[in-house]
Design an enzyme around this catalytic site. Structure first.
Site, PDB file in Angstrom:
ATOM      1  N   GLY A  55       0.775  -1.248   0.000  1.00  0.00           N
ATOM      2  CA  GLY A  55       0.000   0.000   0.000  1.00  0.00           C
ATOM      3  C   GLY A  55       0.801   1.289   0.000  1.00  0.00           C
ATOM      4  O   GLY A  55       0.343   2.308  -0.503  1.00  0.00           O
ATOM      5  N   ASP A 114      -6.348   1.988   9.874  1.00  0.00           N
ATOM      6  CA  ASP A 114      -7.779   1.680   9.988  1.00  0.00           C
ATOM      7  C   ASP A 114      -8.032   1.189  11.411  1.00  0.00           C
ATOM      8  O   ASP A 114      -8.214   1.993  12.319  1.00  0.00           O
ATOM      9  CB  ASP A 114      -8.120   0.636   8.913  1.00  0.00           C
ATOM     10  CG  ASP A 114      -9.596   0.281   8.840  1.00  0.00           C
ATOM     11  OD1 ASP A 114     -10.402   0.954   9.489  1.00  0.00           O
ATOM     12  OD2 ASP A 114      -9.949  -0.685   8.122  1.00  0.00           O
ATOM     13  N   PHE A 163     -14.350   3.223   2.363  1.00  0.00           N
ATOM     14  CA  PHE A 163     -13.226   2.433   1.866  1.00  0.00           C
ATOM     15  C   PHE A 163     -12.586   3.197   0.720  1.00  0.00           C
ATOM     16  O   PHE A 163     -13.255   3.575  -0.237  1.00  0.00           O
ATOM     17  CB  PHE A 163     -13.677   1.046   1.406  1.00  0.00           C
ATOM     18  CG  PHE A 163     -12.520   0.107   1.252  1.00  0.00           C
ATOM     19  CD1 PHE A 163     -11.995  -0.547   2.360  1.00  0.00           C
ATOM     20  CD2 PHE A 163     -11.930  -0.098   0.015  1.00  0.00           C
ATOM     21  CE1 PHE A 163     -10.901  -1.398   2.229  1.00  0.00           C
ATOM     22  CE2 PHE A 163     -10.839  -0.942  -0.126  1.00  0.00           C
ATOM     23  CZ  PHE A 163     -10.326  -1.588   0.987  1.00  0.00           C
ATOM     24  N   ASP A 170      -5.570  -0.347  -2.431  1.00  0.00           N
ATOM     25  CA  ASP A 170      -6.263  -1.255  -3.343  1.00  0.00           C
ATOM     26  C   ASP A 170      -7.604  -1.717  -2.813  1.00  0.00           C
ATOM     27  O   ASP A 170      -7.899  -1.629  -1.618  1.00  0.00           O
ATOM     28  CB  ASP A 170      -5.411  -2.515  -3.553  1.00  0.00           C
ATOM     29  CG  ASP A 170      -5.453  -3.426  -2.332  1.00  0.00           C
ATOM     30  OD1 ASP A 170      -5.113  -2.956  -1.235  1.00  0.00           O
ATOM     31  OD2 ASP A 170      -5.847  -4.602  -2.474  1.00  0.00           O
TER      32      ASP A 170
HETATM   33  P1  IMP Z   1      -5.551  -2.035   9.972  1.00  0.00           P
HETATM   34  O1  IMP Z   1      -4.690  -3.157  10.477  1.00  0.00           O
HETATM   35  O2  IMP Z   1      -7.030  -2.310  10.199  1.00  0.00           O
HETATM   36  O3  IMP Z   1      -5.156  -0.669  10.489  1.00  0.00           O
HETATM   37  O4  IMP Z   1      -5.436  -2.055   8.402  1.00  0.00           O
HETATM   38  C1  IMP Z   1      -4.376  -1.509   7.751  1.00  0.00           C
HETATM   39  C2  IMP Z   1      -4.285  -1.981   6.318  1.00  0.00           C
HETATM   40  O5  IMP Z   1      -5.556  -2.323   5.790  1.00  0.00           O
HETATM   41  C3  IMP Z   1      -3.771  -0.856   5.454  1.00  0.00           C
HETATM   42  O6  IMP Z   1      -2.376  -0.904   5.350  1.00  0.00           O
HETATM   43  C4  IMP Z   1      -4.448  -1.128   4.140  1.00  0.00           C
HETATM   44  O7  IMP Z   1      -3.687  -2.006   3.353  1.00  0.00           O
HETATM   45  C5  IMP Z   1      -5.745  -1.783   4.509  1.00  0.00           C
HETATM   46  N1  IMP Z   1      -6.848  -0.812   4.542  1.00  0.00           N
HETATM   47  C6  IMP Z   1      -7.503  -0.312   5.624  1.00  0.00           C
HETATM   48  N2  IMP Z   1      -8.442   0.562   5.262  1.00  0.00           N
HETATM   49  C7  IMP Z   1      -8.389   0.641   3.913  1.00  0.00           C
HETATM   50  C8  IMP Z   1      -9.123   1.415   2.924  1.00  0.00           C
HETATM   51  O8  IMP Z   1     -10.018   2.231   3.188  1.00  0.00           O
HETATM   52  N3  IMP Z   1      -8.751   1.202   1.630  1.00  0.00           N
HETATM   53  C9  IMP Z   1      -7.774   0.331   1.246  1.00  0.00           C
HETATM   54  N4  IMP Z   1      -7.070  -0.385   2.140  1.00  0.00           N
HETATM   55  C10 IMP Z   1      -7.377  -0.241   3.452  1.00  0.00           C
HETATM   56 MG    MG Z   2      -4.573  -3.587   1.133  1.00  0.00          MG
END
Ligand code: IMP
Ligand code: MG
Length: 185
Positions: A55, A114, A163, A170
């Site tokens: 990402g 996120d 999202f 992606d």
């Molecule tokens: P977390 O562990 O829930 O903080 O998720 C982090 C990872 O989830 C990020 O590095 C992204 O790859 C993916 N992610 C979280 N939210 C989004 C979004 O809105 N769009 C795309 N990828 C996301």
């Molecule tokens: Mg991703």
């Protein structure tokens, strides 16, 4: 020039873009500011900018060109999401940086925070390697994480809860190449 590439950018399969949330110009301006903030923030010593793939690949490549000091670049590959849009909380390291981390300032670069589960696992893992300092730079922050081991020191934009795709982000591996950040329908 191939015909029909415009509609390809806006739709992949059944997935459509709803609206542009941050356009390319807005992103470029903020990335330049972040680079200046990072340049000013770091004292002497080795700086390793560690990009979390996939990402962060576009963000990181723009960001490091805006940091005016010596630095090194390496990457981490962690898998946390499947094909969907919900965080599973399972984080696996698929690639571990080759570069020595001990004694260096580590700046972990992430596309979006996120739930924070990915970062929480990585922060614990990286701290165990005795860096001189560890900070996070995230392009986007949803501010919904219940607990963060380490709050991001540098944040590009507060993100809506939608999202988001584009500029590295992606949906099932699509849309990473878009020069802007858009929300899905
Ligand atoms: P977390 O562990 O829930 O903080 O998720 C982090 C990872 O989830 C990020 O590095 C992204 O790859 C993916 N992610 C979280 N939210 C989004 C979004 O809105 N769009 C795309 N990828 C996301
Ligand atoms: Mg991703």
């Amino acid at each position: 020039m191939l015909s029909g590439t415009g509609s390809l950018q806006k739709q992949t399969g059944d997935t459509k873009l709803a609206r542009i949330v941050f356009d390319a110009e807005t992103i470029a301006r903020r990335v330049a500011e972040l680079g200046a903030e990072i340049t000013a923030a770091y004292p002497e010593g080795d700086l390793l900018v560690l990009g979390l793939l996939k990402g962060s690949f576009i963000f990181l490549s723009d960001l490091v060109r805006r940091i005016d000091r010596p630095l090194q670049v390496d990457f981490l590959v962690a898998a946390s999401y499947g094909e969907g849009t919900v965080s599973s909380g399972n984080v696996r390291l698929l690639y571990d940086p080759e570069t020595e981390l001990a004694g260096k300032h580590i700046l972990l670069v992430e596309d979006i925070i996120d739930t924070g589960k990915t970062l929480n696992r990585l922060v614990t893992l990286l701290r165990a390697r005795n860096p001189r300092s560890l900070e996070i730079c995230a392009l986007l922050h949803k501010h919904i994480a219940v607990h963060l081991e380490l709050e991001a020191a540098f944040v590009g934009f507060d993100a809506p809860r939608a999202f988001l795709v584009g500029y590295g982000l992606d949906h099932s591996e699509n849309f990473r190449h878009l020069p802007y950040i858009a929300s899905l329908t």
